[in-house]
Design a protein around this motif. Structure first.
Motif, PDB file in Angstrom:
ATOM      1  N   THR A  65       0.784  -1.205  -0.004  1.00  0.00           N
ATOM      2  CA  THR A  65       0.081  -0.123  -0.126  1.00  0.00           C
ATOM      3  C   THR A  65       1.028   1.202   0.023  1.00  0.00           C
ATOM      4  O   THR A  65       1.983   1.255   0.391  1.00  0.00           O
ATOM      5  N   LEU A  66       0.429   2.300  -0.427  1.00  0.00           N
ATOM      6  CA  LEU A  66       0.910   3.633  -0.649  1.00  0.00           C
ATOM      7  C   LEU A  66      -0.022   4.691   0.363  1.00  0.00           C
ATOM      8  O   LEU A  66      -1.212   4.549   0.180  1.00  0.00           O
ATOM      9  N   THR A  67       0.651   5.658   0.959  1.00  0.00           N
ATOM     10  CA  THR A  67      -0.230   6.578   1.665  1.00  0.00           C
ATOM     11  C   THR A  67      -0.427   7.623   0.476  1.00  0.00           C
ATOM     12  O   THR A  67       0.038   7.579  -0.676  1.00  0.00           O
ATOM     13  N   SER A  68      -1.393   8.754   0.651  1.00  0.00           N
ATOM     14  CA  SER A  68      -1.890   9.675  -0.185  1.00  0.00           C
ATOM     15  C   SER A  68      -0.354  10.416  -0.461  1.00  0.00           C
ATOM     16  O   SER A  68      -0.568  10.854  -1.588  1.00  0.00           O
ATOM     17  N   ASP A  69       0.616  10.822   0.572  1.00  0.00           N
ATOM     18  CA  ASP A  69       1.761  11.380   0.015  1.00  0.00           C
ATOM     19  C   ASP A  69       2.552  10.680  -0.939  1.00  0.00           C
ATOM     20  O   ASP A  69       3.238  11.252  -1.880  1.00  0.00           O
ATOM     21  N   ASP A  70       2.761   9.278  -0.596  1.00  0.00           N
ATOM     22  CA  ASP A  70       3.313   8.431  -1.469  1.00  0.00           C
ATOM     23  C   ASP A  70       2.665   8.508  -2.959  1.00  0.00           C
ATOM     24  O   ASP A  70       3.454   8.551  -3.816  1.00  0.00           O
ATOM     25  N   GLU A  71       1.469   8.601  -3.033  1.00  0.00           N
ATOM     26  CA  GLU A  71       0.897   8.548  -4.438  1.00  0.00           C
ATOM     27  C   GLU A  71       1.316   9.719  -5.185  1.00  0.00           C
ATOM     28  O   GLU A  71       1.414   9.814  -6.269  1.00  0.00           O
ATOM     29  N   ARG A  72       1.332  10.837  -4.715  1.00  0.00           N
ATOM     30  CA  ARG A  72       1.562  11.954  -5.208  1.00  0.00           C
ATOM     31  C   ARG A  72       2.972  12.073  -5.780  1.00  0.00           C
ATOM     32  O   ARG A  72       3.280  12.561  -6.917  1.00  0.00           O
ATOM     33  N   LEU A  73       3.891  11.730  -5.171  1.00  0.00           N
ATOM     34  CA  LEU A  73       5.343  11.315  -5.517  1.00  0.00           C
ATOM     35  C   LEU A  73       5.296  10.204  -6.557  1.00  0.00           C
ATOM     36  O   LEU A  73       5.816  10.364  -7.647  1.00  0.00           O
ATOM     37  N   ASN A  74       4.362   9.368  -6.186  1.00  0.00           N
ATOM     38  CA  ASN A  74       4.490   8.072  -6.991  1.00  0.00           C
ATOM     39  C   ASN A  74       4.039   8.663  -8.747  1.00  0.00           C
ATOM     40  O   ASN A  74       4.444   7.885  -9.552  1.00  0.00           O
ATOM     41  N   LYS A  75       3.163   9.346  -8.803  1.00  0.00           N
ATOM     42  CA  LYS A  75       2.661   9.803  -9.979  1.00  0.00           C
ATOM     43  C   LYS A  75       3.759  10.574 -10.812  1.00  0.00           C
ATOM     44  O   LYS A  75       3.951  10.407 -12.114  1.00  0.00           O
ATOM     45  N   ILE A  76       4.691  11.337 -10.240  1.00  0.00           N
ATOM     46  CA  ILE A  76       5.928  12.049 -11.100  1.00  0.00           C
ATOM     47  C   ILE A  76       7.096  10.782 -11.093  1.00  0.00           C
ATOM     48  O   ILE A  76       7.339  10.801 -12.326  1.00  0.00           O
ATOM     49  N   TYR A  77       7.346   9.790 -10.198  1.00  0.00           N
ATOM     50  CA  TYR A  77       8.005   8.630 -10.547  1.00  0.00           C
ATOM     51  C   TYR A  77       7.539   7.810 -11.642  1.00  0.00           C
ATOM     52  O   TYR A  77       8.444   7.405 -12.421  1.00  0.00           O
ATOM     53  N   VAL A  78       6.392   7.597 -11.857  1.00  0.00           N
ATOM     54  CA  VAL A  78       5.910   6.561 -12.829  1.00  0.00           C
ATOM     55  C   VAL A  78       6.005   7.305 -14.232  1.00  0.00           C
ATOM     56  O   VAL A  78       6.263   6.696 -15.248  1.00  0.00           O
ATOM     57  N   LYS A  79       5.425   8.530 -14.219  1.00  0.00           N
ATOM     58  CA  LYS A  79       5.556   9.357 -15.413  1.00  0.00           C
ATOM     59  C   LYS A  79       7.064   9.332 -16.180  1.00  0.00           C
ATOM     60  O   LYS A  79       7.301   9.193 -17.222  1.00  0.00           O
ATOM     61  N   GLU A  80       7.935   9.433 -14.952  1.00  0.00           N
ATOM     62  CA  GLU A  80       9.430   9.834 -15.591  1.00  0.00           C
ATOM     63  C   GLU A  80       9.940   8.451 -15.943  1.00  0.00           C
ATOM     64  O   GLU A  80      10.414   8.108 -17.241  1.00  0.00           O
ATOM     65  N   LYS A  81       9.613   7.324 -15.347  1.00  0.00           N
ATOM     66  CA  LYS A  81       9.810   5.859 -15.525  1.00  0.00           C
ATOM     67  C   LYS A  81       9.485   5.574 -16.839  1.00  0.00           C
ATOM     68  O   LYS A  81      10.076   4.846 -17.815  1.00  0.00           O
ATOM     69  N   LYS A  82       8.235   5.517 -16.960  1.00  0.00           N
ATOM     70  CA  LYS A  82       7.598   5.309 -18.250  1.00  0.00           C
ATOM     71  C   LYS A  82       8.259   5.985 -19.524  1.00  0.00           C
ATOM     72  O   LYS A  82       8.447   5.402 -20.499  1.00  0.00           O
ATOM     73  N   SER A  83       8.474   7.254 -19.424  1.00  0.00           N
ATOM     74  CA  SER A  83       8.915   8.143 -20.347  1.00  0.00           C
ATOM     75  C   SER A  83      10.357   7.463 -20.642  1.00  0.00           C
ATOM     76  O   SER A  83      10.886   7.327 -22.001  1.00  0.00           O
ATOM     77  N   ARG A  84      11.239   6.968 -19.616  1.00  0.00           N
ATOM     78  CA  ARG A  84      12.585   6.511 -19.981  1.00  0.00           C
ATOM     79  C   ARG A  84      12.432   5.211 -20.682  1.00  0.00           C
ATOM     80  O   ARG A  84      13.280   5.101 -21.720  1.00  0.00           O
ATOM     81  N   LEU A  85      11.501   4.239 -20.198  1.00  0.00           N
ATOM     82  CA  LEU A  85      11.204   2.967 -20.753  1.00  0.00           C
ATOM     83  C   LEU A  85      11.175   3.417 -22.538  1.00  0.00           C
ATOM     84  O   LEU A  85      11.299   2.361 -23.219  1.00  0.00           O
ATOM     85  N   GLU A  86       9.811   4.112 -22.545  1.00  0.00           N
ATOM     86  CA  GLU A  86       9.472   4.197 -24.045  1.00  0.00           C
ATOM     87  C   GLU A  86      10.690   4.954 -24.840  1.00  0.00           C
ATOM     88  O   GLU A  86      10.568   4.413 -25.991  1.00  0.00           O
ATOM     89  N   LYS A  87      11.405   5.527 -24.312  1.00  0.00           N
ATOM     90  CA  LYS A  87      12.503   5.918 -25.184  1.00  0.00           C
ATOM     91  C   LYS A  87      13.603   4.958 -25.433  1.00  0.00           C
ATOM     92  O   LYS A  87      14.156   4.905 -26.694  1.00  0.00           O
TER      93      LYS A  87
END
Length: 539
Positions: A65-87
């Motif tokens: 599980t992730l907390t609400s604060d975790d989720e906010r950072l998670n959105k930034i993390y996932v967006k960057e991670k997927k961007s790196r993978l797609e490149k």
């Protein structure tokens, strides 16, 4: 002897806790809806989505599980991670995890948000690293050259370095056939060249392309990297500086706790006087307490007594086990025992099973299955490790070839110590997307034959100095970018930390304390990283 072994194994299996507990694979515990129940012409998309959902539920981190604060950072993390993978998917020359770390890692670390977020987050416990090799390649050679009484000794034949810190005539056996001179100072003309050569001789960053070498050639070079500091680690005033540097490196990588493999060899002062082990243990304990006081997010260090499997015989093993047990009675710093070194050329666990079966004083945490071979004693080390009661499996690269053993590991919650960069450098895998432990991560929560328990993992660096890695961050980055699903997120990172705490050798009270330290630091770091990311200050 063979009959007694068969009886032992039979007894162990028959008496296995809840051995008969099984899973009905057609029940709702396994799949929400079994695929054959779908009408393919009408429900194809529903069936496809259901299968993908269930695959996702089996993967490592999916139940965290992730907390609400975790989720906010998670959105930034996932967006960057997927961007790196797609490149990388579009151009693999841009995809760092598919490339060889020695060539593209140490001198060219990632600068993206994913790496910086991972660097800033707390890691939990480092469970697989060798004590004197948990050093920063960027600064450690300079430290060694700066220490009192430093002599640079050059082998007359192969020009290899060996550092010597004893007074003249004291323990000169370390530097036979060497020409010794005082180590150059930073102001000397030859200092930079000496520093460069020393860094190359201490690490695999020596200009050789190991990606095209066979495993035994790589191992031969790897072991040679221990030579320059062989005498240094046994010199008392040098050891004290080395250990302090190790603690600093752990804190800098935001690691809360570590269990380091250590040989516990004797130490001497520069005059040749042997230092009592009690004094060594007392010094380490005081340094650990000092770092805990100065760094509230640091819980400490314990040690696993490490013996080389390369030269061991049963009488040597008995002596080492007794020494480890004696040390554990002197200090609670010593918590376990392991055999280390090249599994393919060293003794197998099966070779020592009669000795190990008689010794139950300390937990075992065995290196096992660090090989590509199947059907030999080297890969069967994973079986013998489990039968001997190991608490964790170091590397476990061959585990996927022993599915029955894997089910035993799942049921007993034996930790699997992942070391992706080490496995790559030492020749087991070139592209980390092909790492065999990746399949274990993908089936973490797959219902087992014996129980519904999940597999437990930790991510580790093994030998920071030789590979030029940080204690956890570099391996963690490679794991999340190459060994987990595209859609995986910070649940993987958080779960890895919790698993590392769970599979440590700490008692239940200590684990609770460590968990509290980790959670407080996680909460602080998440808020700080989120704010920095939202303000683009992490770039």
């Amino acid at each position: 002897m063979e009959t007694s072994r068969q009886v032992l194994i039979l007894v162990l299996l028959v008496s296995w806790p809840n051995f008969v507990e099984t899973i009905d694979v057609t029940s709702d515990d396994w799949l929400t809806k079994f695929p054959e129940e779908f009408k393919w012409d009408e429900d194809y998309e529903n069936a496809r989505n259901e299968i993908l959902k269930n695959e996702q539920q089996w993967r490592f981190g999916s139940h965290q599980t992730l907390t609400s604060d975790d989720e906010r950072l998670n959105k930034i993390y996932v967006k960057e991670k997927k961007s790196r993978l797609e490149k990388g998917y579009g151009d693999e020359t841009l995809y760092r995890p598919s490339l060889y770390f020695l060539t593209h890692g140490y001198n060219n670390r990632p600068t993206n948000k994913v790496y910086k977020i991972l660097r800033g987050l707390p890691k939990g416990a480092l469970l697989h690293s060798h004590s004197t090799l948990t050093q920063d390649l960027a600064t450690y050679p300079e430290l060694l050259l700066s220490l009192d009484n430093c002599q640079l000794c050059v082998n007359k034949t192969n020009k290899q370095y060996r550092l010597h810190y004893f007074n003249k005539g004291v323990r000169d056996n370390y530097v036979e056939d060497h020409n010794c001179e005082e180590c150059p100072k930073s102001s000397d003309a030859e200092y930079n060249a000496t520093l460069k050569n020393l860094r190359a001789q201490l690490s695999m960053h020596d200009g050789v392309d190991y990606s095209v070498k066979d495993i035994q050639t790589i191992w031969k070079s790897f072991l040679s990297k221990l030579n320059p500091q062989m005498g240094a680690v046994s010199t008392w005033h040098v050891f004290q500086e080395i250990f302090t540097a190790t603690l600093s490196m752990l804190v800098e990588d935001n690691i809360q706790y570590a269990e380091l493999r250590a040989p516990f060899g004797y130490k001497w002062d520069k005059n040749g006087t042997k230092i009592p082990q009690e004094q060594v243990l007392e010094f380490m304990q005081k340094q650990i307490e000092l770092y805990k006081k100065n760094h509230p997010n640091f819980y400490g260090v314990k040690f696993i007594f490490a013996m080389s499997r390369g030269v061991a015989k049963n009488k040597d093993l008995k002596r080492s086990l007794k020494t480890a047990n004696d040390l554990s009675k002197q200090s609670d710093l010593v918590r376990g025992f392991d055999l280390v070194g090249n599994e393919e050329t060293g003794r197998s666990l099966n070779y020592f099973q009669s000795t190990f079966l008689k010794f139950r004083s300390l937990p075992f945490v065995f290196h096992a299955g660090e090989t590509l071979w199947t059907g030999f004693d080297v890969d069967r080390n994973v079986l013998d490790a489990v039968l001997l009661g190991t608490k964790r499996i170091g590397h476990g690269y061959a585990l996927d070839a022993h599915q029955y053993v894997l089910e035993m590991i799942r049921h007993r919650e034996i930790g699997i110590e992942l070391n992706p960069i080490s496995n790559q450098v030492l020749g087991l895998v070139n592209d980390l997307r092909n790492h065999r432990n990746k399949r274990l991560l993908d089936s973490t929560h797959k219902p087992g034959v014996f129980s519904k328990k999940s597999l437990r993992f930790s991510v580790n660096s093994d030998d920071c100095l030789i590979f030029g890695t940080r204690p956890i961050t570099d391996d963690l980055y490679m794991l999340v970018m190459a060994m987990t699903h595209r859609d995986s997120d910070l649940r993987v990172v958080k779960k890895m930390a919790y698993d590392s705490i769970h599979t440590s050798l700490l008692n239940s009270t200590e684990k609770g304390e460590l968990k509290s330290v980790f959670e407080a630091e996680w909460k602080r770091a998440v808020k700080e990283l989120r704010k920095a990311s939202e303000l683009n200050k992490i770039l």
